[in-house]
Design a protein around this motif. Structure first.
Motif, PDB file in Angstrom:
ATOM      1  N   GLY A  93      -8.104   0.414  -3.925  1.00 41.85           N
ATOM      2  CA  GLY A  93      -8.507  -0.003  -2.595  1.00 41.85           C
ATOM      3  C   GLY A  93      -8.494  -1.499  -2.371  1.00 41.85           C
ATOM      4  O   GLY A  93      -8.819  -1.975  -1.286  1.00 41.85           O
ATOM      5  N   LYS A 101      -3.483  -3.467  -3.070  1.00 47.08           N
ATOM      6  CA  LYS A 101      -2.270  -3.687  -3.862  1.00 47.08           C
ATOM      7  C   LYS A 101      -1.007  -3.186  -3.156  1.00 47.08           C
ATOM      8  O   LYS A 101      -0.012  -3.907  -3.080  1.00 47.08           O
ATOM      9  CB  LYS A 101      -2.385  -2.967  -5.229  1.00 47.08           C
ATOM     10  CG  LYS A 101      -3.493  -3.487  -6.114  1.00 47.08           C
ATOM     11  CD  LYS A 101      -3.568  -2.730  -7.431  1.00 47.08           C
ATOM     12  CE  LYS A 101      -3.968  -1.284  -7.308  1.00 47.08           C
ATOM     13  NZ  LYS A 101      -5.316  -1.067  -6.730  1.00 47.08           N
ATOM     14  N   ASP A 110      -8.621 -11.646   6.174  1.00 53.11           N
ATOM     15  CA  ASP A 110      -8.703 -11.510   7.644  1.00 53.11           C
ATOM     16  C   ASP A 110     -10.070 -10.974   8.060  1.00 53.11           C
ATOM     17  O   ASP A 110     -10.568 -11.282   9.131  1.00 53.11           O
ATOM     18  CB  ASP A 110      -7.584 -10.586   8.163  1.00 53.11           C
ATOM     19  CG  ASP A 110      -7.567  -9.227   7.461  1.00 53.11           C
ATOM     20  OD1 ASP A 110      -7.574  -9.213   6.216  1.00 53.11           O
ATOM     21  OD2 ASP A 110      -7.566  -8.200   8.144  1.00 53.11           O
ATOM     22  N   THR A 136      -0.554  -2.504   0.013  1.00 48.90           N
ATOM     23  CA  THR A 136      -0.333  -3.236   1.255  1.00 48.90           C
ATOM     24  C   THR A 136       0.289  -4.599   0.969  1.00 48.90           C
ATOM     25  O   THR A 136       1.254  -5.018   1.617  1.00 48.90           O
ATOM     26  CB  THR A 136      -1.680  -3.409   2.002  1.00 48.90           C
ATOM     27  OG1 THR A 136      -2.316  -2.140   2.092  1.00 48.90           O
ATOM     28  CG2 THR A 136      -1.479  -3.994   3.379  1.00 48.90           C
TER      29      THR A 136
HETATM   30  N1  LIG Z   1      -8.219  -5.671   6.983  1.00 46.73           N
HETATM   31  C1  LIG Z   1      -7.388  -5.497   5.961  1.00 46.73           C
HETATM   32  N2  LIG Z   1      -7.259  -4.287   5.394  1.00 46.73           N
HETATM   33  C2  LIG Z   1      -6.420  -4.130   4.366  1.00 46.73           C
HETATM   34  C3  LIG Z   1      -5.658  -5.228   3.846  1.00 46.73           C
HETATM   35  N3  LIG Z   1      -4.920  -4.786   2.803  1.00 46.73           N
HETATM   36  C4  LIG Z   1      -5.201  -3.466   2.677  1.00 46.73           C
HETATM   37  N4  LIG Z   1      -6.103  -3.067   3.609  1.00 46.73           N
HETATM   38  C5  LIG Z   1      -6.646  -1.705   3.747  1.00 46.73           C
HETATM   39  O1  LIG Z   1      -7.345  -1.360   2.568  1.00 46.73           O
HETATM   40  C6  LIG Z   1      -7.103   0.004   2.206  1.00 46.73           C
HETATM   41  C7  LIG Z   1      -6.536   0.086   0.795  1.00 46.73           C
HETATM   42  O2  LIG Z   1      -5.285  -0.577   0.761  1.00 46.73           O
HETATM   43  P1  LIG Z   1      -4.172  -0.223  -0.326  1.00 46.73           P
HETATM   44  O3  LIG Z   1      -3.076  -1.221  -0.153  1.00 46.73           O
HETATM   45  O4  LIG Z   1      -3.793   1.212  -0.268  1.00 46.73           O
HETATM   46  O5  LIG Z   1      -4.981  -0.506  -1.670  1.00 46.73           O
HETATM   47  P2  LIG Z   1      -4.596  -0.175  -3.191  1.00 46.73           P
HETATM   48  O6  LIG Z   1      -5.398   1.030  -3.590  1.00 46.73           O
HETATM   49  O7  LIG Z   1      -5.060  -1.375  -3.969  1.00 46.73           O
HETATM   50  O8  LIG Z   1      -3.113   0.043  -3.261  1.00 46.73           O
HETATM   51  C8  LIG Z   1      -6.151   0.556   3.260  1.00 46.73           C
HETATM   52  O9  LIG Z   1      -6.913   1.256   4.209  1.00 46.73           O
HETATM   53  C9  LIG Z   1      -5.530  -0.687   3.864  1.00 46.73           C
HETATM   54  O10 LIG Z   1      -5.165  -0.478   5.209  1.00 46.73           O
HETATM   55  C10 LIG Z   1      -5.814  -6.510   4.476  1.00 46.73           C
HETATM   56  O11 LIG Z   1      -5.187  -7.515   4.105  1.00 46.73           O
HETATM   57  N5  LIG Z   1      -6.687  -6.582   5.515  1.00 46.73           N
END
Ligand SMILES: Nc1nc2c(ncn2[C@@H]2O[C@H](COP(=O)(O)OP(=O)(O)O)[C@@H](O)[C@H]2O)c(=O)[nH]1
Ligand SMILES: [Mg+2]
Length: 288
Positions: A12, A15, A176, A17
């Motif tokens: 979460g 990563k 942000d 994104t």
């Molecule tokens: N506000 C905001 N939300 C983000 C950002 N990056 C990711 N998210 C949100 O955080 C959640 C997890 O992101 P994800 O990329 O799947 O995380 P991962 O598990 O590390 O791959 C998702 O709901 C994204 O939309 C960001 O830069 N800003």
């Protein structure tokens, strides 16, 4: 020369994104980047870019859970171990990429960053293939809401760092949510009053932890006080644990982070590498 960025951090943290934004940036800069997915639990439909290499082509978490009756966590660990035993699969998949940037989106299981041999073995293999490798470790800016949570984030970053021993960049993601104007955006979780404190988190000020003896109203056991002092000393002695802010809504912020990654890997060694310090100034002027 081939380059690989391991995008690591807890589940979460952002990563996937960040990996997608990184891909977009490389394409816009006419550079060749490829996405590699090593998270057996990622849903492929959520990828903005089709991964060129996907661990799910080797082994699927659903199959493991259905056929071997593992729960989700045991299933994931099984998948990692399966990849470790089949590194030649990854090597073969990696064979066709030359002079490219690989963005390796990693899983978020915390055991991978504390003691599991998955990432260290992966790194050794990438190095054996002469792929220049660095890691970014993302933690979510909400960790700054509470200093105890924050220090646990710092310690997790440190533990991952000592495990891997490769060039390393810590990133505070989702800035942000911190820097947006709370009057216009109700999702802003840290108000302007606290903005001056942000700098103390990005470049961790050990006194953050020392400033209060414990949670409000609680008298802390002196044993914990001694433990905190030891942790403070550790952070003071290891200035490597600082964080680059990442705000994906701000192109400059993404470019600054990518410049640091390029610099860390000495990307395009014939070119004059940019000094990250020159790029830093003025990025977050309102944080002073
Ligand atoms: N506000 C905001 N939300 C983000 C950002 N990056 C990711 N998210 C949100 O955080 C959640 C997890 O992101 P994800 O990329 O799947 O995380 P991962 O598990 O590390 O791959 C998702 O709901 C994204 O939309 C960001 O830069 N800003
Ligand atoms: Mg992900």
């Amino acid at each position: 020369m081939r380059y690989a960025v391991l995008v690591t951090g807890p589940a979460g943290a952002g990563k996937s994104t960040f990996s997608a934004s990184f891909m977009t940036h490389l394409q816009n800069s006419k550079r060749t980047g490829h996405l590699v997915n090593l998270d057996p639990a990622a849903s492929t439909s959520s990828f903005e870019y089709e991964p060129v290499i996907d661990i799910k082509d080797l082994i699927s978490l659903d199959d493991v859970m259905n056929e071997l009756q593992f729960g989700p966590n045991g299933g994931l660990v099984y998948c990692f171990e399966y990849l470790l035993e089949n590194m030649d699969w990854l090597e073969e998949e990696l064979g066709s990429f030359d002079d490219d940037y690989l963005i390796i989106d990693c899983p978020g299981q915390i055991e991978l960053y504390t003691h599991h041999p998955f990432l260290p073995t992966l790194v050794k293999n990438l190095q054996r293939l002469s792929i220049r490798t660095c890691a970014v470790y993302l933690i979510d800016s909400q960790f700054m809401e509470d200093k105890y949570k924050f220090f646990s984030g710092v310690l997790s970053a440190m533990s991952a760092m000592v495990n891997l021993e490769i060039p390393w960049i810590n990133i505070m993601s989702k800035m942000d949510l911190v820097t947006s104007n709370p009057e216009h955006d109700t999702s802003a979780r840290i108000g302007p009053r606290k903005r001056k404190d942000i700098a103390r988190f990005l470049d961790p000020d050990p006194l953050l932890l020392a400033s209060e003896p414990g949670h409000e109203g609680n008298v802390m056991n002196p044993k914990f006080h001694a433990l905190n002092r030891a942790i403070i000393q550790l952070i003071e002695d290891h200035p490597l644990v600082s964080f680059l802010p990442l705000d994906l809504t701000n192109t400059d912020s993404l470019e600054t982070v990518i410049s640091h990654i390029d610099y860390t890997m000495q990307y395009g060694e014939d070119e004059e590498p940019k000094e990250p310090h020159d790029l830093d100034e003025g990025d977050f002027p309102d944080l002073e």
